[in-house]
Every structure is written in structure tokens, then in C-alpha cells.
Design an enzyme around this catalytic site. Structure first.
Site, PDB file in Angstrom:
ATOM      1  N   ARG A 262     -13.885 -16.882   4.766  1.00 15.70           N
ATOM      2  CA  ARG A 262     -13.765 -18.332   4.934  1.00 15.70           C
ATOM      3  C   ARG A 262     -12.465 -18.694   5.637  1.00 15.70           C
ATOM      4  O   ARG A 262     -12.438 -19.539   6.531  1.00 15.70           O
ATOM      5  CB  ARG A 262     -13.854 -19.018   3.569  1.00 15.70           C
ATOM      6  CG  ARG A 262     -15.245 -19.003   3.003  1.00 15.70           C
ATOM      7  CD  ARG A 262     -15.292 -19.281   1.512  1.00 15.70           C
ATOM      8  NE  ARG A 262     -16.667 -19.141   1.040  1.00 15.70           N
ATOM      9  CZ  ARG A 262     -17.019 -18.896  -0.209  1.00 15.70           C
ATOM     10  NH1 ARG A 262     -16.088 -18.753  -1.134  1.00 15.70           N
ATOM     11  NH2 ARG A 262     -18.299 -18.789  -0.542  1.00 15.70           N
ATOM     12  N   PHE A 391     -22.168 -20.440   7.848  1.00 20.79           N
ATOM     13  CA  PHE A 391     -21.546 -19.134   7.571  1.00 20.79           C
ATOM     14  C   PHE A 391     -20.654 -19.157   6.323  1.00 20.79           C
ATOM     15  O   PHE A 391     -20.052 -20.166   5.992  1.00 20.79           O
ATOM     16  CB  PHE A 391     -20.633 -18.751   8.741  1.00 20.79           C
ATOM     17  CG  PHE A 391     -21.293 -17.949   9.833  1.00 20.79           C
ATOM     18  CD1 PHE A 391     -22.450 -17.247   9.640  1.00 20.79           C
ATOM     19  CD2 PHE A 391     -20.698 -17.898  11.088  1.00 20.79           C
ATOM     20  CE1 PHE A 391     -23.026 -16.507  10.659  1.00 20.79           C
ATOM     21  CE2 PHE A 391     -21.255 -17.168  12.119  1.00 20.79           C
ATOM     22  CZ  PHE A 391     -22.430 -16.475  11.902  1.00 20.79           C
ATOM     23  N   GLU A 392     -20.537 -17.981   5.681  1.00 22.27           N
ATOM     24  CA  GLU A 392     -19.575 -17.742   4.599  1.00 22.27           C
ATOM     25  C   GLU A 392     -19.717 -18.739   3.445  1.00 22.27           C
ATOM     26  O   GLU A 392     -18.744 -19.186   2.859  1.00 22.27           O
ATOM     27  CB  GLU A 392     -18.129 -17.800   5.139  1.00 22.27           C
ATOM     28  CG  GLU A 392     -17.865 -17.037   6.409  1.00 22.27           C
ATOM     29  CD  GLU A 392     -18.014 -15.521   6.237  1.00 22.27           C
ATOM     30  OE1 GLU A 392     -18.277 -15.076   5.100  1.00 22.27           O
ATOM     31  OE2 GLU A 392     -17.869 -14.790   7.219  1.00 22.27           O
ATOM     32  N   GLY A 393     -20.951 -19.072   3.115  1.00 20.47           N
ATOM     33  CA  GLY A 393     -21.216 -20.096   2.106  1.00 20.47           C
ATOM     34  C   GLY A 393     -21.235 -21.453   2.771  1.00 20.47           C
ATOM     35  O   GLY A 393     -20.284 -21.833   3.459  1.00 20.47           O
TER      36      GLY A 393
END
Length: 581
Positions: A262, A391-393
Site C-alpha cells: 500500500r 489494488f492492495e485492498g
């Protein structure tokens, strides 16, 4: 940069300029690393962007190998495994400057970040010796396999299973991983599966593993030059020695690596936004309408200024967080240092991805009809930017994580939020107007302190009203997260500008002060709206009127002349055709 600061403490503490890191603090070595990366992208990658967009695997791999030859794949790998072990500021700069490479930057980021770091942090000695030198040189390329057709943000809902073979020498994996970056040409996969159907565990899986196959490329909206395929595991025989970490502890790997991902994603968004702003300013100077470059038009200047204002805030947050992590590494292990700032990492991801969307959108608008054609690079930047909010949560999941993490830490006594909320109750009815002492950013500093009180005020009411049921009030949690994000970003921008003022004096700090001022006044207006909506969702009648009266005191301010500010900010950017503070 001061002593180690606990994550989330920005809500309860007033910091000095010495306690934060800013881009103005880069060392000569860090600037050299940034320039090396920028030169590599400009000279080696940019001439091949069109071919990369057509999914030329061999080209991407060869460019990654070239990057490895000059150390750009090994920044986070220890020297014992042929890495270069750079500080976190330097590795963040590499990520930022790789972003100009579009899809190549994504391939690089997935390889050096979520693909390689699980082995760096969780691999045993044999695994590190076996994989890291090849990953650092680009001889081997890594991919990260977490998402499945039925589990995205709910990572622990994965269905892929791992069963130990009768002779104990292998784990037999079955399942499908989806949307795997670099899958088309990766050599090494970090795969998550449930041992015996319930113990979430990580494995290192080689491409030539029997039973592993790669599905077709996804047809994506953007990032078309990056490989994105399913990874299919059908009785895949993975050697037992390739189990990564401990059985049942895969979530520790997944979530810690996601924190890093993140943060690094945020850094990449900064790089893309700077390039989009450069392209937009350059086009605005060249495009003539009504016998004048459109850069002379105030509404175009306003767009360019707002792009820079948003970029300044996000960039301040990214490098403040990088500095926090770097400082924490003096007293904590790498994973502990990153986990300490899980809230800040989520803020980096949300703030920078949404900033880039705004910058890319305004960039297309400045280009007009040409911005909607593939002839101009801004069109690709616009399409590529959209994935960052997923992306990334997703940003929604990250917004829920922020208040959840803060409240859990508060209950453990790690952040003095409860004590601060209690003190606030006695302060609310004695709030006065802050006197302007004539110093730059004095009023803005008071607005930030008031904004912190608003966070505590709204969150305190929410906790009291809903208690454990607050987890079901996602709209309120989202609103609290947005208040927290705004406070961290405002303070980061303010402290950066104040530090510039101390270091360089009023004249050289003028642009930074203008950017920080504009950023803060834009955010205080948004904070008031979010807080009103939140209070109205929780109370009504006299109770609501009393709370709104308190909020009015906390948000009371005299607006600045935003027209004058944006015109002043736009002028040097248009002249230089780049974001330069």
C-alpha cells in the site's frame, strides 16, 4: 528527524518540524538514486512503451534484467544475498521514478515488492540463499498469488487447499489464483493455500512445478503492458521445504506485505501524477486557442494549480511515512516497523490513488479531445490510474481498516485516544478564536489542531452510541477514516512547508507555503461537511443542534482568497512545465 513516533499518534500529539521527513531532506546519495532510476526509465524504457503495451514478455524481462544490473531490483534485499540494502527513502524514490514507465513500473513493483519481500522477511536461510540473489539480479521474476475468483478483499476466504503427501516430502496444492501480476512470465510465485483446508499458509512455488499452469491474459482497461493471468494449481506438487513461514501463519505474511504494498503503491502514484502534470503543463503552453496558449486561461491555470496542490499533500504524506518507517527501523525489525504504521500505509494508498485519479482526469480535460486519443500519453495514464483504487485492498476496505486499527490500539493503550477524547469533553465549551500572530501558517496550524478535535468528537460520539455494533456502521467508519486522512495530510503539508521556511527562509519557501495553505483550506471545508453528515446520522433534535453548535466553533475560520492562491501556484509550474517545489 527526532525520536521514534508510534503509529497513529498524530491524532493526539502536536509535532515539530524536526520530527518529520520531507522531500527537501533528501541526501545527495538519495537524489542520485532517484536520478539513476529516472535516467533508466527515460533511456531504456520510455522508447519501448508502445511495444511494452503490446505485452512483449521478452522485452519486459530483458528490461527488468537491465534494471537488476544497476541495482534497481535489489534495494530491499540484504547484502548477504547480493542485495544493496538501501534505506527506505531510497527504495521509495526508486518506486516513484519507475512509475513513468507505465506498465513496466507495475511489473517492477510487483516483482520487488509483494513478489520478493515475503522471502526477504519470512524465508528461512536456505530459501533466501536459493532465491534472493536471482530475484535481485532479474535472473528470476516473482509474482504474488493471493486473490481468487471468490475472494478478493476477503483474503482469508481463499479456497485453495494444500494437503501433505503421504511421504511428507510435498504439499499437494489445488485451486485457482486470479489477477496475478507478472504471471505470464514469472519464475517464482508466492502462493497462499489452506493446509488441511483451514490453516492459511504461504508457499514458494516454482514455475516448473508439476500441476502448475498459467491461464490466458486478462483483457484489462489499463496497465495493458503488464501480464495479468490466472495461476491454476491442479495437484501441484510443491516441495515441503518451500513452505514459507509457519503453517497457519500465512495471514501474518499476507497482511504485513500488503502494508508495504500500500505504501509503495502510493509512491508510484506520486511519480505518475508528476509526469501527468508535466505533460499537461507542456500541452497547455503549446495549445493555442483564441490566439493565446490555453495556459494563459485562468480556468486552465486553476486546474494545474489544483493538480499541484493535491500532489503536494500526497507527496508530503508519502515521504513523511517513509521517514517514520526509516526511523522505526532503528528500534524495530522491518516487519514490526511497517506494521507500526499500518494506518499511515492505508492513508498513503487511499490519498495517493485518489489524488492520481484527479490529476489524470484534469490532465485529459486540459488536453481536450486529444486527451481522449491514444496519440497522447495522458490517455494511457488516465486508464492506468484507475486500478490503484482496487489494488492492495480496495480503498473501501482500507477506509474500514483505519478506524478499526486505531480503536483496537486505543483499547490496548497503545494510542492515548480515549484519554484525549475525555479531555476534549472539558474543552469543548471553552473554545475561543485563535489570534493571528502574523507568522506564516499560524492560523492554518490552529485549524489542524481543531480538526484533530473534530476527529475525536465525531469518533467519540460514534463509539459511545454504537459500541461493539459500530463495526456494522460502515458509512460512519468511512467518514471517520476520511477525517483521519484529512488531518494526517493537512498536518504533513503544514509541517513540510514550515520546515522549508525554517531551512530556506520566506522567499524560497513561498511556493510551499502557498501549496500548504491551499491544501489546508480545501480540506477544512471538506471536514466540516463530513462531520455534519456523521452527526446527522447519529443524532437528531436538540442533541444534534448542540453538537452542530460545537462543530461550528471548531470549524470557524475566515476563508482565503483561493483565486489568488491558485493563480500564484500555477504560474511557476506553467513556466517550468513541471512540478517543482
Amino acid at each position: 528527524m527526532g525520536d521514534f513516533i508510534r503509529g497513529g499518534h498524530f491524532l493526539t500529539e502536536s509535532l515539530s518540524v524536526e520530527q518529520i521527513f520531507t522531500p527537501e531532506d533528501f541526501t545527495e546519495e538519495q537524489r542520485t538514486i532517484a536520478q539513476t532510476t529516472a535516467d533508466f526509465i527515460a533511456g531504456n524504457v520510455a522508447p519501448h512503451l508502445e511495444a511494452i503495451e503490446k505485452l512483449d514478455y521478452e522485452l519486459t524481462r530483458s528490461l527488468l534484467k537491465e534494471a537488476g544490473e544497476i541495482g534497481l531490483l535489489a534495494a530491499d534485499i540484504p547484502e548477504a544475498y547480493d542485495g544493496v540494502a538501501l534505506d527506505k527513502i531510497s527504495s521509495t524514490l526508486i518506486t516513484e521514478h519507475m512509475a513513468r514507465g507505465g506498465s513496466f513500473g507495475l511489473s517492477h513493483g510487483a516483482h520487488v515488492g509483494i513478489g520478493t519481500l515475503p522471502i526477504v522477511f519470512f524465508g528461512n536461510e536456505e530459501q533466501k540463499q536459493r532465491y534472493l540473489p536471482a530475484l535481485g539480479s532479474g535472473e528470476k521474476i516473482a509474482a504474488y498469488c493471493l486473490t481468487e475468483p471468490g475472494s478478493g478483499s476477503d483474503a482469508l476466504g481463499a479456497k485453495t487447499k494444500a494437503i501433505r503427501s503421504e511421504d511428507g516430502r510435498h504439499y499437494i496444492l489445488n485451486g485457482t489464483k486470479q489477477y496475478i501480476t507478472n504471471a505470464g512470465f514469472a519464475d517464482v510465485f508466492i502462493v497462499y493455500a489452506k493446509v488441511d483446508g483451514d490453516k492459511f499458509t504461504a508457499f514458494i512455488v516454482d514455475r516448473d512445478t508439476p500441476g502448475l499452469s498459467i491461464g490466458p491474459e486478462e483483457k484489462k482497461m489499463g496497465i495493458k503492458g503488464s501480464s495479468t493471468c490466472p495461476v491454476i494449481l491442479e495437484d501441484a506438487k510443491v516441495p515441503a521445504k518451500n513452505l514459507l513461514g509457519e503453517i497457519g501463519k500465512g495471514h501474518h505474511i499476507a497482511f504485513n506485505i500488503l502494508n508495504i504494498g500500500r505504501f509503495k503503491l502510493g509512491a508510484g502514484c506520486i511519480g505518475s501524477a508528476k509526469w501527468a502534470l508535466h505533460l499537461s503543463a507542456k500541452y497547455a503552453n503549446a495549445r493555442v486557442q483564441f490566439n493565446s496558449p490555453i495556459a494563459h486561461f485562468p480556468l486552465i491555470q486553476e486546474k494545474i494549480a489544483n493538480m499541484a496542490i493535491e500532489l503536494y499533500g500526497a507527496e508530503s504524506v508519502i515521504y513523511r511515512t517513509a521517514g517514520l518507517i526509516e526511523k522505526a527501523l532503528e528500534v524495530k525489525e522491518p516487519l514490526q516497523a511497517t506494521a507500526e504504521y499500518a494506518v499511515e500505509c492505508s492513508i498513503c494508498k487511499i490519498l495517493a490513488s485518489e489524488m492520481l485519479d484527479l490529476v489524470a482526469d484534469e490532465g485529459v480535460q486540459i488536453h481536450g479531445g486529444y486527451g481522449y486519443t491514444q496519440e497522447y500519453e495522458i490517455e494511457r495514464i488516465y486508464r492506468d490510474a484507475r486500478i490503484n483504487r482496487i489494488f492492495e485492498g480496495t480503498n473501501e476496505i482500507n477506509r474500514l481498516l483505519i478506524p478499526d486499527t486505531l480503536l483496537k490500539r486505543a483499547m490496548k493503550g497503545e494510542i492515548p485516544l480515549l484519554a484525549a477524547a475525555q479531555r476534549l469533553q472539558s474543552e469543548l465549551f471553552s473554545l475561543g478564536i485563535h489570534a493571528d500572530n502574523g507568522m506564516p501558517l499560524n492560523i492554518e496550524e490552529d485549524l489542524i489542531e481543531r480538526s484533530k478535535k473534530i476527529v475525536l468528537f465525531v469518533a467519540g460520539i460514534a463509539v459511545q452510541k454504537y459500541q461493539k455494533a459500530l463495526a456494522q456502521e460502515q458509512e460512519l467508519l468511512r467518514n471517520i477514516a476520511d477525517l483521519v486522512i484529512a488531518v494526517f495530510a493537512m498536518e504533513s503539508a503544514l509541517l513540510r512547508a514550515k520546515k522549508k521556511l525554517v531551512q530556506s527562509g520566506p522567499e524560497k519557501a513561498a511556493m510551499a507555503i502557498q501549496l500548504a495553505t491551499a491544501y489546508i483550506y480545501q480540506r477544512i471545508t471538506a471536514i466540516e461537511v463530513i462531520a455534519k453528515k456523521s452527526l446527522a446520522a447519529m443524532e437528531e433534535g436538540d442533541a444534534l443542534r448542540a453538537q452542530l453548535s460545537i462543530l461550528k466553533k471548531l470549524t470557524r475560520h475566515v476563508p482565503v482568497n483561493e483565486k489568488a492562491l491558485t493563480r500564484a501556484i500555477a504560474q511557476p509550474i506553467i513556466e517550468m512545465e513541471k512540478y517543482s517545489i
